[in-house]
Design a protein around this motif. Structure first.
Motif, mmCIF file in Angstrom:
data_model
loop_
_atom_site.group_PDB
_atom_site.id
_atom_site.type_symbol
_atom_site.label_atom_id
_atom_site.label_comp_id
_atom_site.label_asym_id
_atom_site.label_seq_id
_atom_site.Cartn_x
_atom_site.Cartn_y
_atom_site.Cartn_z
ATOM 1 N N ALA A 173 0.848 -1.206 0.000
ATOM 2 C CA ALA A 173 0.000 0.000 0.000
ATOM 3 C C ALA A 173 0.880 1.252 0.000
ATOM 4 N N VAL A 174 1.942 1.216 0.792
ATOM 5 C CA VAL A 174 2.845 2.380 0.868
ATOM 6 C C VAL A 174 3.535 2.603 -0.482
ATOM 7 N N ALA A 175 3.893 1.507 -1.151
ATOM 8 C CA ALA A 175 4.539 1.641 -2.466
ATOM 9 C C ALA A 175 3.567 2.256 -3.478
ATOM 10 N N ILE A 176 2.300 1.847 -3.425
ATOM 11 C CA ILE A 176 1.294 2.423 -4.336
ATOM 12 C C ILE A 176 1.134 3.916 -4.015
ATOM 13 N N GLN A 177 1.078 4.232 -2.734
ATOM 14 C CA GLN A 177 0.954 5.637 -2.288
ATOM 15 C C GLN A 177 2.112 6.477 -2.841
ATOM 16 N N LEU B 260 1.936 7.250 -6.470
ATOM 17 C CA LEU B 260 0.887 8.194 -6.852
ATOM 18 C C LEU B 260 1.142 9.600 -6.319
ATOM 19 N N ALA B 261 2.224 9.749 -5.539
ATOM 20 C CA ALA B 261 2.448 11.011 -4.815
ATOM 21 C C ALA B 261 2.416 12.236 -5.734
ATOM 22 N N HIS B 262 2.906 12.077 -6.985
ATOM 23 C CA HIS B 262 2.940 13.233 -7.886
ATOM 24 C C HIS B 262 1.552 13.573 -8.434
ATOM 25 N N VAL B 263 0.574 12.682 -8.265
ATOM 26 C CA VAL B 263 -0.769 12.914 -8.802
ATOM 27 C C VAL B 263 -1.763 13.274 -7.701
ATOM 28 N N ILE B 264 -1.713 12.480 -6.629
ATOM 29 C CA ILE B 264 -2.705 12.643 -5.574
ATOM 30 C C ILE B 264 -2.114 12.120 -4.269
ATOM 31 N N ALA B 265 -2.480 12.776 -3.178
ATOM 32 C CA ALA B 265 -2.045 12.302 -1.864
ATOM 33 C C ALA B 265 -3.075 11.303 -1.377
ATOM 34 N N VAL B 266 -2.766 10.008 -1.463
ATOM 35 C CA VAL B 266 -3.711 9.004 -0.959
ATOM 36 C C VAL B 266 -3.259 8.589 0.436
ATOM 37 N N GLU B 267 -4.231 8.136 1.211
ATOM 38 C CA GLU B 267 -3.933 7.728 2.565
ATOM 39 C C GLU B 267 -3.791 6.195 2.584
ATOM 40 N N VAL B 268 -2.900 5.713 3.441
ATOM 41 C CA VAL B 268 -2.764 4.269 3.622
ATOM 42 C C VAL B 268 -3.292 3.940 5.013
ATOM 43 N N VAL B 269 -4.157 2.946 5.090
ATOM 44 C CA VAL B 269 -4.740 2.614 6.394
ATOM 45 C C VAL B 269 -4.667 1.103 6.635
ATOM 46 N N SER B 270 -4.635 0.729 7.900
ATOM 47 C CA SER B 270 -4.782 -0.706 8.158
ATOM 48 C C SER B 270 -6.277 -1.000 8.134
#
Ligand SMILES: *Cc1c(COP(=O)(O)O)cnc(C)c1O
Length: 444
Positions: free
Chosen positions: A348-352, A355-365
């Motif tokens: 999940a962190v790798a996907i985040q 995508l950092a240059h496009v959108i700030a997504v949150e990673v959650v358990s």
């Protein structure tokens, strides 16, 4: 006629385009012709430029001649009934492709004579469950139960026995309005309900058994949990009553699973004295849709020879996939079940990060479930990407649809049931829908 109308390329011209011709070879001429016609229509109305008709038609063609689409299951439910239950292993997919043409499903190539249909799949199943004296496979779990009831409890002229004894707490609705008691009655079995909704004792069964009893049926409550003031009777105790015991374990777990302590397995049920076990092939076993019947040789043979067995027969593709599921490497379901939450979080962190240059997504358990009629109440620790819930619909209509679930006002894309090799596709889908905003636009 307007200029635009006169400029629309002719159908035969378009169909002669080598790209559309090869598409017709793959998808069928009618399908391609229909897409070409509708694109010409759009050209007539000015929506598509005349020199773009071929390109647009090509883009409109479906990926295959079937309109079923591959979907990324980010629901956090490993065996999702609406998404086709168990995804098959690569070994099972390969076996299906191999068996798709003419195959030796019922022929012994050495003797040149007819042979028992699906013998190698049956042998693989028997080997996987040595406690079963014999095995048989039908179209699904419901068919397995229907065949058992029909062959063993539906014809009092035959045996004088057509009563199935079942606890009231086990009168289960499987899903989509289908109920096990109605299924049994539909083939002519008579139900004798014992106990109450929450409690049943050995004495209740003992009192109900008489010379009309065909078998005791023990149904695993596979899609709900009863807690509180409850009691049920073990297979061992039921087997001690002398009547045959049929166990519908549902999930298709062949041997006990360390992560699913309350889920009955075929081996354990047979070892406890079950005469017959019925189960699905596409739940925890991780195979194709089918129904497994395992147990005493004389009983399985009666089922196999019953006329209805022919109507419930599985096809060669199912047999091929089932054998490969049983003998091949771990299935995607098995892998998801032992998924390590730290590994899921790292993905999940790798996907985040990607995508950092496009959108700030949150990673959650997150908390995932087995689903599909297996291990209710079991919570599996997992990890998810959290997004705006407005992205749920665009993601579902992507080129490769991504199905998540909305919880607490957020769209969670849970990774437990997503094969790691699909992470890239999932990230691309997010990138694309974010690029389009969160309206009701389709993601193409
Ligand atoms: C899933 C299930 C069934 C039905 O099996 P299908 O393969 O869906 O036909 C029957 N009984 C139980 C206990 C189940 O969990």
């Amino acid at each position: 006629m307007s200029d635009q109308r006169r400029l629309v390329p002719r159908t035969d011209q378009l169909l002669a385009d080598p790209r559309l011709r090869s598409a017709a070879d793959r998808l069928g001429a009618d399908l391609v012709k229909a897409v070409v016609r509708s694109t010409q229509e759009r050209c007539r109305s000015g929506e598509v430029q005349p020199d773009q008709v071929a390109e647009v038609a090509l883009a409109m063609l479906p990926r295959s001649a079937s309109s079923l689409q591959p979907v990324i299951n980010a629901t956090g439910v490993i065996v999702h009934t609406n998404l086709g239950r168990a995804p098959l292993s690569a070994a099972a997919v390969e076996a299906i492709v191999m068996a798709a043409g003419a195959t030796d499903v019922e022929l012994n190539l050495v003797t040149g004579r007819r042979d028992r249909r699906g013998r190698s799949a049956m042998a693989a199943l028997a080997k996987a469950v040595p406690d079963a004296e014999d095995v048989h496979v039908v179209n699904n779990g419901a068919a397995a139960l229907a065949l058992a009831a029909c062959a063993l409890a539906a014809d009092p002229k035959d045996t004088g026995r057509n009563v199935v004894v079942i606890a009231r707490g086990e009168l289960v609705e499987i899903g989509d309005g289908f109920r096990i008691p109605e299924l049994l009655e539909s083939v002519g079995a008579v139900l004798r309900e014992v106990g109450t909704t929450n409690r049943v004792r050995l004495a209740d069964y003992a009192d109900a058994i008489d010379e009309q009893t065909a078998f005791i049926l023990k149904v695993h409550p596979s899609n709900f949990v009863m807690s509180g003031f409850t009691s049920a009777v073990s297979v061992t105790d039921l087997a001690g009553l002398g009547a045959p015991v049929v166990c519908d374990i549902g999930s298709g777990l062949l041997t006990p699973h360390p992560r699913l302590p309350d889920e009955p397995s075929a081996s354990a049920s047979l070892r406890s004295g079950a005469t017959l076990v019925t189960a699905s092939g596409d739940k925890l076993l991780g195979g194709p849709q089918c129904g497994l019947l395992l147990g005493r040789a004389a009983w399985v043979q009666r089922l196999r020879r019953h006329p209805l067995a022919r109507a419930l027969r599985v096809d060669k593709l199912t047999l091929a996939a089932l054998e490969a599921t049983l003998t091949g490497p771990d299935t995607p379901v098995a892998e998801a079940l032992i998924g390590n939450p730290a590994d899921l979080m790292a993905r999940a962190v790798a996907i985040q990060a990607g995508l950092a240059h496009v959108i700030a997504v949150e990673v959650v358990s997150s908390t995932a479930a087995v689903g599909g009629g297996g291990a209710p109440g079991i919570e599996l620790p997992s990890a998810a990407i959290a997004l705006d819930p407005g992205l749920a619909a665009p993601l579902r209509t992507c080129h490769t649809p991504v199905v998540g679930h909305v919880v607490g006002g957020r769209l969670l894309l849970d990774l437990i049931a997503v094969p790691p090799e699909s992470d890239v596709v999932l990230a691309e889908a997010i990138q694309r829908v974010v690029g389009q905003g969160t309206g009701d636009k389709q993601c193409t």
